[in-house]
Design a protein around this motif. Structure first.
Motif, PDB file in Angstrom:
ATOM      1  N   TYR A 169      72.169 -43.798  35.969  1.00  0.00           N
ATOM      2  CA  TYR A 169      71.591 -42.826  35.208  1.00  0.00           C
ATOM      3  C   TYR A 169      71.936 -41.754  34.859  1.00  0.00           C
TER       4      TYR A 169
ATOM      5  N   LYS B 143      74.163 -49.322  31.034  1.00  0.00           N
ATOM      6  CA  LYS B 143      72.565 -48.615  30.956  1.00  0.00           C
ATOM      7  C   LYS B 143      71.847 -49.110  32.205  1.00  0.00           C
ATOM      8  N   ASN B 144      72.604 -50.217  32.947  1.00  0.00           N
ATOM      9  CA  ASN B 144      72.233 -50.557  34.334  1.00  0.00           C
ATOM     10  C   ASN B 144      73.258 -50.755  35.355  1.00  0.00           C
TER      11      ASN B 144
END
Ligand SMILES: Nc1nc2c(ncn2[C@@H]2O[C@H](COP(=O)(O)OP(=O)(O)OP(=O)(O)O)[C@@H](O)[C@H]2O)c(=O)[nH]1
Ligand SMILES: [Mg+2]
Length: 325
Positions: free
Chosen positions: A160, A186-187
Protein backbone atom coordinates in the motif's frame (compact mmCIF):
# COMPACT_ATOMS: atom_id res chain seq x y z
CA UNK A 1 18.62 -19.97 23.23
CA UNK A 2 21.29 -17.40 22.68
CA UNK A 3 19.54 -15.23 20.20
CA UNK A 4 21.69 -12.20 20.34
CA UNK A 5 25.32 -12.34 21.29
CA UNK A 6 25.54 -12.03 25.03
CA UNK A 7 26.66 -8.46 24.67
CA UNK A 8 24.66 -6.10 22.47
CA UNK A 9 26.84 -3.99 20.20
CA UNK A 10 26.39 -0.25 20.26
CA UNK A 11 27.72 1.39 17.12
CA UNK A 12 28.76 4.99 17.49
CA UNK A 13 28.80 7.70 14.81
CA UNK A 14 32.59 7.86 14.92
CA UNK A 15 32.68 4.20 13.91
CA UNK A 16 33.65 2.83 17.32
CA UNK A 17 31.67 0.03 18.86
CA UNK A 18 30.99 -0.65 22.49
CA UNK A 19 28.92 -3.34 24.07
CA UNK A 20 25.91 -3.10 26.26
CA UNK A 21 24.73 -6.21 28.10
CA UNK A 22 21.19 -7.38 27.64
CA UNK A 23 20.43 -6.64 31.31
CA UNK A 24 21.31 -2.99 30.77
CA UNK A 25 19.06 -2.76 27.74
CA UNK A 26 16.07 -3.99 29.64
CA UNK A 27 16.95 -1.70 32.46
CA UNK A 28 17.38 1.51 30.50
CA UNK A 29 14.59 0.56 28.09
CA UNK A 30 12.04 0.21 30.83
CA UNK A 31 13.17 3.30 32.69
CA UNK A 32 9.86 5.12 32.49
CA UNK A 33 7.83 2.09 33.46
CA UNK A 34 10.18 1.53 36.32
CA UNK A 35 9.95 5.11 37.55
CA UNK A 36 6.18 4.93 37.50
CA UNK A 37 6.20 1.54 39.16
CA UNK A 38 8.53 2.59 41.90
CA UNK A 39 6.95 5.98 42.59
CA UNK A 40 4.33 4.37 44.77
CA UNK A 41 6.63 1.92 46.43
CA UNK A 42 9.76 3.92 47.04
CA UNK A 43 8.23 6.17 49.65
CA UNK A 44 7.80 3.03 51.70
CA UNK A 45 11.44 1.99 51.81
CA UNK A 46 12.78 1.67 55.32
CA UNK A 47 9.37 2.22 56.92
CA UNK A 48 7.06 -0.09 58.71
CA UNK A 49 4.08 -0.61 56.44
CA UNK A 50 0.64 -1.14 57.85
CA UNK A 51 -1.48 -2.96 55.31
CA UNK A 52 -4.71 -1.03 55.68
CA UNK A 53 -7.27 0.44 53.29
CA UNK A 54 -5.20 3.50 52.49
CA UNK A 55 -2.16 1.42 51.69
CA UNK A 56 -4.15 -0.94 49.46
CA UNK A 57 -5.69 2.02 47.61
CA UNK A 58 -2.24 3.40 46.97
CA UNK A 59 -0.93 0.12 45.61
CA UNK A 60 -4.03 -0.32 43.48
CA UNK A 61 -3.62 3.14 41.97
CA UNK A 62 -0.05 2.65 40.85
CA UNK A 63 -0.70 -0.83 39.48
CA UNK A 64 -3.45 0.65 37.33
CA UNK A 65 -1.24 3.53 36.25
CA UNK A 66 1.38 1.05 35.09
CA UNK A 67 -1.33 -0.59 32.98
CA UNK A 68 -1.28 -4.00 34.56
CA UNK A 69 -5.02 -4.09 34.00
CA UNK A 70 -7.81 -5.19 36.34
CA UNK A 71 -7.14 -8.90 36.56
CA UNK A 72 -3.45 -8.75 37.40
CA UNK A 73 -4.03 -5.83 39.73
CA UNK A 74 -6.75 -7.76 41.56
CA UNK A 75 -4.63 -10.86 41.90
CA UNK A 76 -1.66 -8.89 43.23
CA UNK A 77 -3.86 -7.09 45.73
CA UNK A 78 -5.26 -10.40 46.84
CA UNK A 79 -1.78 -11.79 47.42
CA UNK A 80 -0.81 -8.75 49.49
CA UNK A 81 -4.01 -9.04 51.50
CA UNK A 82 -3.44 -12.73 52.15
CA UNK A 83 0.00 -11.97 53.45
CA UNK A 84 -1.36 -9.16 55.64
CA UNK A 85 -3.54 -11.66 57.46
CA UNK A 86 -0.39 -13.36 58.65
CA UNK A 87 1.48 -10.14 59.43
CA UNK A 88 -0.46 -6.86 59.14
CA UNK A 89 2.67 -4.81 59.59
CA UNK A 90 5.39 -5.39 57.08
CA UNK A 91 8.08 -3.61 55.07
CA UNK A 92 8.97 -2.61 51.55
CA UNK A 93 11.14 -5.66 50.87
CA UNK A 94 8.29 -7.97 51.74
CA UNK A 95 5.81 -6.22 49.47
CA UNK A 96 8.38 -6.25 46.71
CA UNK A 97 8.91 -9.99 47.15
CA UNK A 98 5.18 -10.67 46.90
CA UNK A 99 4.85 -8.73 43.67
CA UNK A 100 8.03 -10.17 42.22
CA UNK A 101 6.96 -13.77 42.96
CA UNK A 102 3.54 -13.11 41.49
CA UNK A 103 5.12 -11.95 38.22
CA UNK A 104 7.50 -14.87 38.11
CA UNK A 105 4.50 -17.22 38.42
CA UNK A 106 2.62 -15.22 35.87
CA UNK A 107 5.29 -15.60 33.21
CA UNK A 108 6.37 -19.09 34.19
CA UNK A 109 4.91 -20.67 31.04
CA UNK A 110 6.11 -17.93 28.69
CA UNK A 111 8.27 -19.63 26.11
CA UNK A 112 10.05 -17.02 24.01
CA UNK A 113 11.79 -19.52 21.74
CA UNK A 114 11.21 -19.58 18.00
CA UNK A 115 12.33 -22.98 16.71
CA UNK A 116 13.55 -21.77 13.34
CA UNK A 117 15.52 -24.97 12.78
CA UNK A 118 12.35 -27.08 12.70
CA UNK A 119 11.35 -26.05 9.20
CA UNK A 120 13.27 -25.21 6.07
CA UNK A 121 12.45 -22.58 5.08
CA UNK A 122 10.93 -21.32 8.30
CA UNK A 123 8.19 -18.82 7.50
CA UNK A 124 7.58 -15.94 9.89
CA UNK A 125 4.93 -13.29 9.39
CA UNK A 126 4.37 -10.03 11.24
CA UNK A 127 0.96 -8.40 11.54
CA UNK A 128 -0.53 -5.54 13.51
CA UNK A 129 -2.16 -2.14 13.37
CA UNK A 130 -0.61 0.84 11.60
CA UNK A 131 2.67 2.02 13.02
CA UNK A 132 2.99 -0.65 15.68
CA UNK A 133 6.58 -1.44 14.64
CA UNK A 134 6.19 -4.39 12.24
CA UNK A 135 8.71 -3.33 9.62
CA UNK A 136 11.31 -2.28 12.18
CA UNK A 137 10.86 -5.54 14.06
CA UNK A 138 11.27 -7.56 10.89
CA UNK A 139 14.48 -5.71 10.05
CA UNK A 140 15.84 -6.29 13.55
CA UNK A 141 14.92 -9.97 13.34
CA UNK A 142 16.65 -10.37 9.98
CA UNK A 143 19.75 -8.82 11.51
CA UNK A 144 19.62 -11.06 14.56
CA UNK A 145 19.24 -14.19 12.43
CA UNK A 146 22.06 -13.04 10.15
CA UNK A 147 24.24 -12.80 13.26
CA UNK A 148 23.45 -16.47 13.80
CA UNK A 149 24.57 -17.28 10.27
CA UNK A 150 21.04 -17.79 8.94
CA UNK A 151 20.07 -16.79 5.43
CA UNK A 152 16.85 -14.77 5.34
CA UNK A 153 14.61 -13.58 2.55
CA UNK A 154 12.38 -10.62 3.35
CA UNK A 155 9.13 -10.23 1.42
CA UNK A 156 7.69 -6.74 1.10
CA UNK A 157 4.07 -7.68 1.73
CA UNK A 158 3.01 -4.08 2.39
CA UNK A 159 1.91 -3.08 -1.09
CA UNK A 160 0.00 0.00 0.00
CA UNK A 161 2.78 2.43 0.77
CA UNK A 162 5.77 2.94 -1.52
CA UNK A 163 7.71 4.34 1.41
CA UNK A 164 7.13 1.12 3.31
CA UNK A 165 8.90 -0.89 0.61
CA UNK A 166 11.90 1.46 0.67
CA UNK A 167 12.04 1.40 4.45
CA UNK A 168 12.07 -2.40 4.43
CA UNK A 169 14.67 -2.58 1.68
CA UNK A 170 16.99 -0.41 3.76
CA UNK A 171 16.52 -2.74 6.73
CA UNK A 172 17.19 -5.77 4.51
CA UNK A 173 20.44 -4.22 3.29
CA UNK A 174 21.54 -3.40 6.82
CA UNK A 175 20.74 -6.92 7.92
CA UNK A 176 22.38 -8.52 4.88
CA UNK A 177 19.14 -10.29 3.96
CA UNK A 178 17.71 -10.97 0.48
CA UNK A 179 14.71 -8.91 -0.47
CA UNK A 180 11.79 -9.23 -2.88
CA UNK A 181 9.29 -6.52 -3.81
CA UNK A 182 6.78 -5.61 -6.47
CA UNK A 183 6.35 -1.83 -6.36
CA UNK A 184 3.45 -1.83 -8.84
CA UNK A 185 1.37 -4.44 -7.04
CA UNK A 186 -2.18 -3.56 -5.99
CA UNK A 187 -2.43 -6.27 -3.36
CA UNK A 188 0.05 -8.47 -1.52
CA UNK A 189 -0.94 -11.93 -2.80
CA UNK A 190 1.27 -12.00 -5.90
CA UNK A 191 4.45 -10.83 -4.26
CA UNK A 192 3.97 -13.14 -1.33
CA UNK A 193 3.47 -16.12 -3.67
CA UNK A 194 6.56 -15.16 -5.69
CA UNK A 195 8.54 -14.58 -2.50
CA UNK A 196 7.74 -17.97 -1.05
CA UNK A 197 8.74 -19.61 -4.34
CA UNK A 198 12.01 -17.67 -4.32
CA UNK A 199 12.71 -18.59 -0.70
CA UNK A 200 12.24 -22.28 -1.50
CA UNK A 201 14.33 -22.04 -4.67
CA UNK A 202 17.17 -20.16 -2.94
CA UNK A 203 17.07 -22.54 0.04
CA UNK A 204 16.62 -19.67 2.48
CA UNK A 205 16.68 -20.62 6.13
CA UNK A 206 13.99 -18.08 6.85
CA UNK A 207 11.31 -16.24 4.94
CA UNK A 208 10.26 -13.09 6.78
CA UNK A 209 7.01 -11.50 5.60
CA UNK A 210 6.11 -7.89 6.31
CA UNK A 211 2.44 -6.95 6.03
CA UNK A 212 0.67 -3.60 5.81
CA UNK A 213 -0.66 -2.02 8.96
CA UNK A 214 -4.37 -2.70 9.28
CA UNK A 215 -6.96 -1.55 11.71
CA UNK A 216 -8.59 -4.52 13.32
CA UNK A 217 -12.08 -3.07 12.71
CA UNK A 218 -11.63 -2.84 8.92
CA UNK A 219 -13.19 -6.07 7.74
CA UNK A 220 -11.77 -6.07 4.20
CA UNK A 221 -8.22 -5.63 5.48
CA UNK A 222 -8.66 -8.41 7.97
CA UNK A 223 -10.02 -10.62 5.18
CA UNK A 224 -6.92 -9.76 3.17
CA UNK A 225 -4.81 -11.13 6.00
CA UNK A 226 -6.69 -14.44 5.78
CA UNK A 227 -6.01 -14.46 2.06
CA UNK A 228 -2.29 -13.89 2.64
CA UNK A 229 -2.22 -16.98 4.85
CA UNK A 230 -4.05 -19.03 2.21
CA UNK A 231 -1.58 -17.92 -0.47
CA UNK A 232 1.37 -18.96 1.69
CA UNK A 233 -0.24 -22.33 2.37
CA UNK A 234 -0.61 -23.09 -1.32
CA UNK A 235 3.15 -23.53 -1.39
CA UNK A 236 3.94 -24.52 2.20
CA UNK A 237 0.82 -26.04 3.78
CA UNK A 238 1.96 -25.79 7.42
CA UNK A 239 3.25 -22.22 7.13
CA UNK A 240 3.51 -19.60 8.52
CA UNK A 241 5.38 -21.34 11.28
CA UNK A 242 5.34 -18.19 13.37
CA UNK A 243 2.68 -15.47 13.31
CA UNK A 244 3.86 -12.54 15.37
CA UNK A 245 1.41 -9.88 16.39
CA UNK A 246 3.31 -6.64 16.83
CA UNK A 247 1.82 -4.35 19.46
CA UNK A 248 2.85 -0.82 20.33
CA UNK A 249 3.56 -0.90 24.06
CA UNK A 250 2.64 2.76 24.45
CA UNK A 251 -1.04 2.20 23.66
CA UNK A 252 -1.58 0.39 26.93
CA UNK A 253 -4.80 -1.53 27.35
CA UNK A 254 -5.83 -0.86 23.74
CA UNK A 255 -3.31 -3.53 22.80
CA UNK A 256 -5.68 -6.03 24.37
CA UNK A 257 -8.46 -5.17 21.95
CA UNK A 258 -6.07 -5.45 19.01
CA UNK A 259 -4.81 -8.80 20.22
CA UNK A 260 -8.35 -10.13 20.55
CA UNK A 261 -9.39 -8.99 17.08
CA UNK A 262 -6.28 -10.18 15.25
CA UNK A 263 -6.59 -13.45 17.12
CA UNK A 264 -9.90 -14.09 15.38
CA UNK A 265 -8.20 -14.09 11.97
CA UNK A 266 -4.65 -15.14 12.64
CA UNK A 267 -3.39 -18.04 14.74
CA UNK A 268 -1.09 -15.77 16.73
CA UNK A 269 1.89 -17.73 17.99
CA UNK A 270 3.70 -14.91 19.73
CA UNK A 271 3.62 -11.25 20.62
CA UNK A 272 6.17 -8.56 20.06
CA UNK A 273 5.68 -5.52 22.26
CA UNK A 274 7.54 -2.51 20.87
CA UNK A 275 8.47 0.97 22.08
CA UNK A 276 8.76 -0.10 25.68
CA UNK A 277 11.66 2.36 25.88
CA UNK A 278 9.25 5.27 25.55
CA UNK A 279 6.45 4.43 27.90
CA UNK A 280 5.45 4.15 31.52
CA UNK A 281 2.89 1.51 30.59
CA UNK A 282 5.19 -1.50 30.61
CA UNK A 283 2.66 -3.39 32.68
CA UNK A 284 0.47 -3.95 29.64
CA UNK A 285 2.81 -6.71 28.62
CA UNK A 286 1.70 -8.77 31.59
CA UNK A 287 -1.95 -7.94 30.96
CA UNK A 288 -1.86 -9.03 27.32
CA UNK A 289 -0.02 -12.20 28.12
CA UNK A 290 -2.64 -12.98 30.75
CA UNK A 291 -5.58 -12.29 28.48
CA UNK A 292 -4.29 -13.99 25.35
CA UNK A 293 -2.38 -16.87 26.82
CA UNK A 294 0.12 -16.21 24.04
CA UNK A 295 3.82 -15.91 24.82
CA UNK A 296 5.58 -12.58 24.56
CA UNK A 297 8.48 -13.46 22.27
CA UNK A 298 10.27 -10.18 21.79
CA UNK A 299 10.33 -6.69 23.17
CA UNK A 300 11.37 -3.60 21.25
CA UNK A 301 13.49 -1.30 23.39
CA UNK A 302 14.61 1.29 20.85
CA UNK A 303 14.95 2.12 17.17
CA UNK A 304 18.41 0.69 16.54
CA UNK A 305 18.98 -2.59 14.74
CA UNK A 306 19.94 -4.48 17.88
CA UNK A 307 17.20 -3.01 20.08
CA UNK A 308 15.02 -6.10 19.92
CA UNK A 309 15.43 -8.64 22.68
CA UNK A 310 13.90 -12.02 23.34
CA UNK A 311 11.50 -11.54 26.21
CA UNK A 312 13.00 -12.51 29.55
CA UNK A 313 10.59 -12.43 32.48
CA UNK A 314 13.30 -12.17 35.13
CA UNK A 315 14.95 -9.22 33.45
CA UNK A 316 11.57 -7.60 32.92
CA UNK A 317 10.65 -7.87 36.58
CA UNK A 318 14.11 -6.80 37.74
CA UNK A 319 13.92 -3.80 35.45
CA UNK A 320 10.54 -2.76 36.82
CA UNK A 321 11.93 -2.73 40.31
CA UNK A 322 15.18 -1.18 39.19
CA UNK A 323 17.25 -3.41 41.39
CA UNK A 324 20.22 -2.90 39.18
CA UNK A 325 20.49 0.83 39.94
N1 LIG B 1 11.46 3.90 20.42
C1 LIG B 1 11.11 2.88 19.66
N2 LIG B 1 10.62 3.11 18.44
C2 LIG B 1 10.26 2.06 17.69
C3 LIG B 1 10.38 0.72 18.14
N3 LIG B 1 9.91 -0.10 17.16
C4 LIG B 1 9.54 0.71 16.15
N4 LIG B 1 9.74 2.02 16.45
C5 LIG B 1 9.45 3.21 15.64
O1 LIG B 1 8.06 3.26 15.39
C6 LIG B 1 7.80 3.84 14.12
C7 LIG B 1 6.91 2.90 13.30
O2 LIG B 1 7.65 1.73 13.05
P1 LIG B 1 7.39 0.82 11.77
O3 LIG B 1 8.30 -0.35 11.88
O4 LIG B 1 7.44 1.61 10.53
O5 LIG B 1 5.89 0.38 12.06
P2 LIG B 1 4.94 -0.46 11.11
O6 LIG B 1 4.08 -1.27 12.00
O7 LIG B 1 5.72 -1.18 10.08
O8 LIG B 1 4.08 0.70 10.43
P3 LIG B 1 3.07 0.56 9.19
O9 LIG B 1 3.74 -0.29 8.18
O10 LIG B 1 2.84 1.97 8.75
O11 LIG B 1 1.82 -0.06 9.72
C8 LIG B 1 9.17 4.06 13.49
O12 LIG B 1 9.51 5.42 13.67
C9 LIG B 1 10.10 3.17 14.27
O13 LIG B 1 11.42 3.64 14.32
C10 LIG B 1 10.89 0.50 19.47
O14 LIG B 1 11.01 -0.62 19.99
N5 LIG B 1 11.23 1.63 20.18
MG1 LIG C 1 5.51 -1.22 8.02
Amino acid sequence: MIFFKKKGAVHREDGSTTHRPKEDKFDTGLKRSRNRFREGLLSLVGKEIKIDHDFMDEIEAFLYQSDFGPRITESLLQKIEESSRKSPVTNYEHIQDIIRDAFRDHFAGNDAKIPVGNHHPFVLLVAGVNGSGKTTTLGKLAYAYAQQGKKSLIIAGDTYRAAAVEQLETWAQRAGASFIKNPGAKNPSGIIYDGIQKGIRDQSDLILIDTAGRLHNKAHLMEELSKIIRVIQKLIPDAPHENLLVLDGTVGQNGLIQAREFGKILPISGLVVTKLDGTAKGGVLAAIHEEMGVPVKFVGLGEKIDDLLPFDADLYVDSLFGNRD
